[in-house]
Design a protein around this motif. Structure first.
Motif, PDB file in Angstrom:
ATOM      1  N   SER A  69     119.498 -21.533 -44.304  1.00 19.89           N
ATOM      2  CA  SER A  69     119.423 -22.317 -43.071  1.00 19.89           C
ATOM      3  C   SER A  69     118.710 -21.504 -41.999  1.00 19.89           C
ATOM      4  CB  SER A  69     120.850 -22.655 -42.623  1.00 19.89           C
ATOM      5  OG  SER A  69     120.984 -22.581 -41.228  1.00 19.89           O
ATOM      6  N   PRO A  70     117.902 -22.173 -41.172  1.00 20.51           N
ATOM      7  CA  PRO A  70     117.236 -21.409 -40.105  1.00 20.51           C
ATOM      8  C   PRO A  70     118.228 -20.883 -39.059  1.00 20.51           C
ATOM      9  CG  PRO A  70     116.746 -23.765 -39.929  1.00 20.51           C
ATOM     10  CD  PRO A  70     117.524 -23.580 -41.190  1.00 20.51           C
ATOM     11  N   GLN A  71     119.492 -21.339 -39.133  1.00 24.70           N
ATOM     12  CA  GLN A  71     120.497 -20.852 -38.175  1.00 24.70           C
ATOM     13  C   GLN A  71     121.208 -19.594 -38.633  1.00 24.70           C
ATOM     14  OE1 GLN A  71     123.250 -24.046 -36.916  1.00 24.70           O
ATOM     15  NE2 GLN A  71     121.836 -25.362 -38.027  1.00 24.70           N
ATOM     16  N   GLY A  72     120.905 -19.151 -39.878  1.00 27.02           N
ATOM     17  CA  GLY A  72     121.666 -18.035 -40.439  1.00 27.02           C
ATOM     18  C   GLY A  72     121.216 -16.675 -39.943  1.00 27.02           C
ATOM     19  N   ARG A  73     121.910 -15.651 -40.459  1.00 27.06           N
ATOM     20  CA  ARG A  73     121.503 -14.266 -40.202  1.00 27.06           C
ATOM     21  C   ARG A  73     120.180 -14.039 -40.921  1.00 27.06           C
ATOM     22  NH1 ARG A  73     124.726  -8.886 -42.422  1.00 27.06           N
ATOM     23  NH2 ARG A  73     122.903  -7.527 -42.291  1.00 27.06           N
ATOM     24  N   THR A  74     119.251 -13.364 -40.268  1.00 29.44           N
ATOM     25  CA  THR A  74     117.936 -13.135 -40.877  1.00 29.44           C
ATOM     26  C   THR A  74     118.052 -12.122 -42.010  1.00 29.44           C
ATOM     27  OG1 THR A  74     116.954 -13.555 -38.730  1.00 29.44           O
ATOM     28  CG2 THR A  74     115.520 -12.579 -40.385  1.00 29.44           C
ATOM     29  N   LEU A  75     117.493 -12.473 -43.147  1.00 26.53           N
ATOM     30  CA  LEU A  75     117.517 -11.589 -44.314  1.00 26.53           C
ATOM     31  C   LEU A  75     116.803 -10.286 -44.001  1.00 26.53           C
ATOM     32  CD1 LEU A  75     118.353 -11.641 -47.382  1.00 26.53           C
ATOM     33  CD2 LEU A  75     115.960 -12.198 -47.852  1.00 26.53           C
ATOM     34  N   ASP A  76     117.445  -9.176 -44.330  1.00 24.22           N
ATOM     35  CA  ASP A  76     116.776  -7.877 -44.210  1.00 24.22           C
ATOM     36  C   ASP A  76     117.204  -7.009 -45.392  1.00 24.22           C
ATOM     37  OD1 ASP A  76     119.341  -7.029 -43.642  1.00 24.22           O
ATOM     38  OD2 ASP A  76     118.952  -6.622 -41.536  1.00 24.22           O
ATOM     39  N   GLN A  77     116.655  -5.799 -45.462  1.00 24.90           N
ATOM     40  CA  GLN A  77     116.906  -4.984 -46.652  1.00 24.90           C
ATOM     41  C   GLN A  77     118.381  -4.619 -46.791  1.00 24.90           C
ATOM     42  OE1 GLN A  77     114.360  -4.450 -48.924  1.00 24.90           O
ATOM     43  NE2 GLN A  77     116.125  -3.908 -50.177  1.00 24.90           N
ATOM     44  N   ALA A  78     119.090  -4.429 -45.683  1.00 24.42           N
ATOM     45  CA  ALA A  78     120.514  -4.078 -45.771  1.00 24.42           C
ATOM     46  C   ALA A  78     121.296  -5.189 -46.460  1.00 24.42           C
ATOM     47  CB  ALA A  78     121.076  -3.815 -44.370  1.00 24.42           C
ATOM     48  N   LEU A  79     120.961  -6.420 -46.112  1.00 23.60           N
ATOM     49  CA  LEU A  79     121.639  -7.572 -46.719  1.00 23.60           C
ATOM     50  C   LEU A  79     121.236  -7.710 -48.190  1.00 23.60           C
ATOM     51  CD1 LEU A  79     123.583  -9.645 -45.628  1.00 23.60           C
ATOM     52  CD2 LEU A  79     121.656 -10.976 -44.787  1.00 23.60           C
ATOM     53  N   VAL A  80     119.963  -7.462 -48.481  1.00 22.96           N
ATOM     54  CA  VAL A  80     119.491  -7.497 -49.875  1.00 22.96           C
ATOM     55  C   VAL A  80     120.274  -6.475 -50.707  1.00 22.96           C
ATOM     56  CG1 VAL A  80     117.520  -6.939 -51.376  1.00 22.96           C
ATOM     57  CG2 VAL A  80     117.184  -8.369 -49.348  1.00 22.96           C
ATOM     58  N   ASP A  81     120.443  -5.264 -50.165  1.00 28.94           N
ATOM     59  CA  ASP A  81     121.196  -4.215 -50.869  1.00 28.94           C
ATOM     60  C   ASP A  81     122.626  -4.671 -51.138  1.00 28.94           C
ATOM     61  OD1 ASP A  81     118.948  -2.689 -50.630  1.00 28.94           O
ATOM     62  OD2 ASP A  81     119.756  -1.337 -49.106  1.00 28.94           O
ATOM     63  N   GLU A  82     123.228  -5.317 -50.140  1.00 25.98           N
ATOM     64  CA  GLU A  82     124.617  -5.779 -50.286  1.00 25.98           C
ATOM     65  C   GLU A  82     124.699  -6.834 -51.401  1.00 25.98           C
ATOM     66  OE1 GLU A  82     126.368  -7.220 -46.576  1.00 25.98           O
ATOM     67  OE2 GLU A  82     127.607  -8.607 -47.756  1.00 25.98           O
ATOM     68  N   PHE A  83     123.783  -7.794 -51.379  1.00 26.18           N
ATOM     69  CA  PHE A  83     123.800  -8.839 -52.408  1.00 26.18           C
ATOM     70  C   PHE A  83     123.574  -8.245 -53.804  1.00 26.18           C
ATOM     71  CE2 PHE A  83     122.277 -12.088 -49.039  1.00 26.18           C
ATOM     72  CZ  PHE A  83     123.587 -12.437 -48.752  1.00 26.18           C
ATOM     73  N   ALA A  84     122.759  -7.192 -53.866  1.00 21.49           N
ATOM     74  CA  ALA A  84     122.406  -6.623 -55.175  1.00 21.49           C
ATOM     75  C   ALA A  84     123.605  -5.992 -55.870  1.00 21.49           C
ATOM     76  CB  ALA A  84     121.279  -5.604 -55.017  1.00 21.49           C
ATOM     77  N   THR A  85     124.691  -5.726 -55.147  1.00 15.47           N
ATOM     78  CA  THR A  85     125.884  -5.138 -55.774  1.00 15.47           C
ATOM     79  C   THR A  85     126.798  -6.212 -56.357  1.00 15.47           C
ATOM     80  OG1 THR A  85     127.204  -5.199 -53.761  1.00 15.47           O
ATOM     81  CG2 THR A  85     125.865  -3.221 -54.101  1.00 15.47           C
TER      82      THR A  85
END
Ligand code: ADE
Length: 252
Positions: free
Chosen positions: A92-108
């Protein structure tokens, strides 16, 4: 890593899951991208997944029942302990903007559920009862969440062991390392009057590393000085940055 995508357009994920690095990883069993058609969980024969909003107003709203149904079906063979560690993302365009920290979190996580938003938005009960993360891929509005889901899957997949050739590469990538990448050259050594820097062909590895580090620092200072506030910098990095005009950063 299992990606469960809940979408009104499951066909959109066909090519995505079968080409290039993601396609190879799927083939090798490192990833799966399973698209669940939200419409299959609608109650009427027209497959109605959206409805008018209570209170009036323009734009249709995604109904809650099909989305909850699709999520339950997608996770039906996921053990409860794993399910508890599986983020449920709403694009959603209202969400938190994806960044590398979030990518790292999802990758676990062992997997992810990604709900592709559409129309004016989703019924609020989907946020209340299902979604753990609402994610935007940038401050612009797409026609639907499918491309955003692909961006998230692509970025997270790179951190699944074995997906990208050498893990070292992933860790040294620009942004992941906190700095932008140094310039790259391949053959020919000279092209249309533009030469490859001599140092790269000198065979002196210490000098090459120094040159690359300096170029990374220069490029980051020029294009993304904000990154220098959080990048892991050595003392000699700081000395070099000061010599090319960095004032120490930490301001807006
Ligand atoms: N859906 C529409 N626009 C979007 C955006 N910028 N990010 C994620 N999902 C979206």
């Amino acid at each position: 890593m299992r990606f469960h995508v809940l979408t009104l357009f499951p066909d959109a994920f066909g090519i995505f899951a079968h080409y290039s690095i993601i396609g190879r990883a799927v083939e090798r069993g490192l990833l799966s991208v399973e698209a669940t058609d939200i419409r299959e969980f609608t109650a009427d024969r027209h497959g109605t997944a959206d409805d008018y909003q209570f209170g009036g107003g323009p734009g249709m709203v995604m109904k809650p029942e099909p989305v909850f149904g699709a999520a339950a079906a997608a996770l039906s063979d996921t053990p409860a302990a794993e399910r508890a560690r599986t983020p449920v993302v709403l694009t959603s365009p209202q969400g938190r903007t994806l960044d590398q920290a979030l990518v790292d979190e999802f990758a676990t996580a062992p997997g992810m559920v990604i709900i592709c938003g559409h129309y004016a938005g989703v019924d609020e009960r989907i946020r209340q009862g299902l979604v753990t993360h609402e994610i935007s891929i940038g401050d612009y509005v797409l026609t639907g969440g499918e491309l955003a889901a692909m961006v998230i899957i692509d970025a997270v997949s790179r951190f699944v062991p074995g997906v990208v050739g050498s893990e070292e590469n992933v860790q040294e990538d620009s942004i992941t390392s906190g700095l932008l990448q140094h310039p790259l050259y391949t053959r020919p050594a000279e092209f249309r009057g533009m030469a490859t820097p001599d140092v790269l062909r000198s065979g002196n590895h210490a000098e090459i590393e120094r040159w690359r580090r300096h170029k990374s620092l220069e490029r980051t200072l020029r294009l993304r000085p904000d990154l220098l506030d959080t990048a892991p910098l050595t003392n000699s990095d700081r000395v070099y940055l000061a010599s090319i005009g960095w004032d120490g950063g930490q301001h807006a």
